[in-house]
Design an enzyme around this catalytic site. Structure first.
Site, PDB file in Angstrom:
ATOM      1  CG  ASP A   1      -2.550  -3.660   5.303  1.00 52.54           C
ATOM      2  OD1 ASP A   1      -2.543  -3.705   6.536  1.00 52.54           O
ATOM      3  OD2 ASP A   1      -1.583  -3.274   4.626  1.00 52.54           O
TER       4      ASP A   1
ATOM      5  CD  GLU B   1       3.024   0.771   6.600  1.00 55.48           C
ATOM      6  OE1 GLU B   1       3.955  -0.037   6.617  1.00 55.48           O
ATOM      7  OE2 GLU B   1       2.080   0.718   7.406  1.00 55.48           O
TER       8      GLU B   1
HETATM    9  C1  FRU Z   1       0.357  -1.939   6.431  1.00 53.41           C
HETATM   10  C2  FRU Z   1       1.459  -2.837   5.921  1.00 53.41           C
HETATM   11  C3  FRU Z   1       1.766  -2.550   4.473  1.00 53.41           C
HETATM   12  C4  FRU Z   1       2.358  -3.843   3.991  1.00 53.41           C
HETATM   13  C5  FRU Z   1       1.551  -4.853   4.763  1.00 53.41           C
HETATM   14  C6  FRU Z   1       2.308  -6.096   5.120  1.00 53.41           C
HETATM   15  O1  FRU Z   1      -0.323  -2.449   7.526  1.00 53.41           O
HETATM   16  O2  FRU Z   1       2.611  -2.674   6.729  1.00 53.41           O
HETATM   17  O3  FRU Z   1       2.611  -1.432   4.271  1.00 53.41           O
HETATM   18  O4  FRU Z   1       2.243  -4.007   2.616  1.00 53.41           O
HETATM   19  O5  FRU Z   1       1.099  -4.208   5.933  1.00 53.41           O
HETATM   20  O6  FRU Z   1       1.465  -7.060   5.675  1.00 53.41           O
END
Ligand code: FRU
Length: 527
Positions: free
Chosen positions: A58, A240
């Site tokens: 992300d 998320e």
């Molecule tokens: C989304 C996610 C988030 C988390 C991160 C961990 O892709 O699962 O919810 O904070 O990636 O790398």
């Protein structure tokens, strides 16, 4: 020292100097050859952001400050698959050319550094800086693997960190965590922002299958305001990386609030995707206009996208960037040195039509600066049926921008679109089915897909085209981004052809297709 000894030692020094200089000279070709292979690996994006090496997911902490767009990202520097998360860091002055900076946040005894956001605390409400030197403040999720293994469900908590030197170095707050887990396993991805109407900070975060909203006067103490999402929108997976921001409706003074929520799995074409809601927000509660599903991007490869904060009012844009992958196969896509890239930065706009608000996305206008003037091809009106190859000269299709304007006049046409292909007859298809009122991208026979059974396939998106259909397509080594009719529909798709695509065809099934005009541009690489 006698004279002859002096001469001899001078001679020795000269020899040593010459040797070391020629040594340096000898080294040069090596470093040049390293340079010439920099960002040249197979499938390496040429005008999209990707880390120099290792794993990324992300985008995080998007914030503009003092002429620089900051981009932090979920990063694991020890492997090309996901692991203990850090925040990688890069900056850009034009959203296209990025400068890599050292890792900003490392895991510590409280846990890995999961996704989050950053703001400029202009009036120093946090007290971390001063009025003259306002701090940048980041908030992120501490994911504690030790607690997780111990069986506790309170392993995700929110921490903050600040920087007083334009994001170059970060200090974690000594009283972390600032927002403690209330007893919910999935409690993460805080996005905070200054709410100018309510004159306070707000924060939205993902909490299992919904979002929670908080407020604060100092970024350190957060008060729960409300929750949103139960039974509304898509719920095929966990929620998320939310975002919440005001946006003016085009062509008027009306302002709405837009909420982005990523969901995994449960996307419209399987796996990860990002939905959105429009509505009203008063600093306490979000009230949606509608409860149905809306997607910011119908392709399979745009996830966890959020927007930049602190963009100057004089600019006024709401700029979004997403992770160009899908958790269904992200860790096994066939790249070696690095894994994953981000989408192009996109400008979001809000439109009102038939009493519905909807979001459009377009690549930021800065992209126009990458067009290579000598590498432009224009095509005038032509009709086609079956498959018709379009000459593209020396244009490198895998690093290009294409604009098509079709007229949908022949009511016998079932479907039309374009095909990108190579000498192995691998074909990537972008089509519009007039009959089904659907756009689709087809990567079933478009190259390497053996790494995951989830990868090959057709993605579809409902779409009611008018009598004119515009397609804006950006192709970059292993991705294709499609923007239809000025961003009313977006589909982002990864593709891994075994040989670069070298030919372009138009196709029309059923009746005769009609192309009004097309333009193709080679794009400069950014690395
Ligand atoms: C989304 C996610 C988030 C988390 C991160 C961990 O892709 O699962 O919810 O904070 O990636 O790398």
């Amino acid at each position: 020292m006698n004279k002859s000894l002096k001469v001899f030692s001078l001679f020795l020094i000269a020899i040593i100097l010459i040797a070391s200089c020629s040594g340096r000279k000898k080294k040069k070709p090596t470093s040049e050859s390293t340079l010439s292979t920099y960002y040249q690996e197979q499938y390496r994006p040429q005008f999209h952001f990707s880390p120099e090496a290792k794993w990324m997911n992300d985008p995080n902490g998007l914030v503009y400050f003092d002429g620089e767009y900051h981009l932090f990202y979920q990063y694991y520097p020890d492997s090309t698959v996901w692991g203990p998360m850090h925040w990688g860091h890069a900056v850009s002055r034009d959203l296209l050319h990025w400068k890599h900076l050292p890792i900003a946040l490392y895991p510590d005894s409280l846990g890995y550094i999961f996704s989050g956001s950053a703001v400029v605390d202009l009036t120093n409400t946090s007290g971390f800086g001063s009025a003259d030197n306002p701090p940048m403040v980041a908030i992120f999720t501490y994911h504690n693997p030790v607690l997780e293994k111990s069986g506790s469900i309170k392993f995700q908590n929110q921490g903050i960190a600040y920087s007083l030197d334009k994001g170059r170095t970060w200090l974690k707050y000594s009283a972390n965590p600032v927002l403690k887990n209330p007893g919910i396993r999935d409690f993460r991805d805080p996005k905070m922002f200054w709410n100018d109407k309510a004159k306070k900070w707000n924060l939205i975060m993902a909490v299992y299958d919904r979002v929670h909203i908080y407020s604060s006067s100092n970024l350190k103490t957060w008060t729960f305001e409300s929750e949103f999402g139960s039974g509304i929108g898509a719920h095929g997976g966990v929620w998320e990386c939310p975002d919440l921001f005001p946006l003016k409706v085009e062509g008027g003074e009306t302002e709405k609030w837009v909420m982005l929520v990523s969901i995994n799995p449960g996307g419209p074409n399987k796996g990860s995707a990002t939905q959105y809601f429009t509505g009203e927000f008063d600093g306490h509660t979000f009230v949606p206009d509608e409860s149905g599903e809306k997607w910011i991007d119908w392709g399979r490869d745009n996830y966890a996208g959020v927007t930049w904060s602190n963009i100057p009012v004089s600019d006024g844009r709401r700029i979004f960037i997403g992770w160009m992958s899908n958790w269904n196969y992200a860790t096994v896509v066939p790249t070696s040195v690095w894994r994953s890239a981000l989408t192009l930065p996109r400008e979001l706009s809000l439109k009102l039509e038939d009493e519905h608000f909807f979001l459009t996305s377009k690549p930021v206008t800065e992209l126009g600066n990458l067009r290579i003037a000598t590498d432009t091809i224009s095509i005038k009106q032509l009709s086609f049926s079956g498959e018709k190859e379009i000459p593209t000269g020396n244009l490198s299709l895998m690093q290009s921008e294409m604009l098509f304007g079709f007229t949908l006049s022949d009511n016998k046409t079932d479907s039309l679109g374009i095909i990108l292909g190579n000498s192995f007859n691998e074909r990537f298809i972008i089509g519009y089915s007039v009959i089904r009122k659907q756009f689709y991208t087809d990567r079933r026979n478009a190259g390497n897909s053996g790494f995951s059974k989830e990868f090959a396939g057709i993605s579809v998106a409902p779409y009611k085209a008018g009598s004119v259909l515009k397609m804006h397509i950006l192709i970059d080594a292993s991705s294709v981004e499609l923007f239809v009719d000025d961003g009313r529909l977006v589909m982002t798709t990864l593709v891994f052809p075994n040989e670069k695509f070298t030919w372009l065809k138009l196709f029309s099934k059923g009746g005769t297709g009609s192309l009004n005009k097309a333009a193709f541009h080679g794009l400069e690489k950014i690395w």
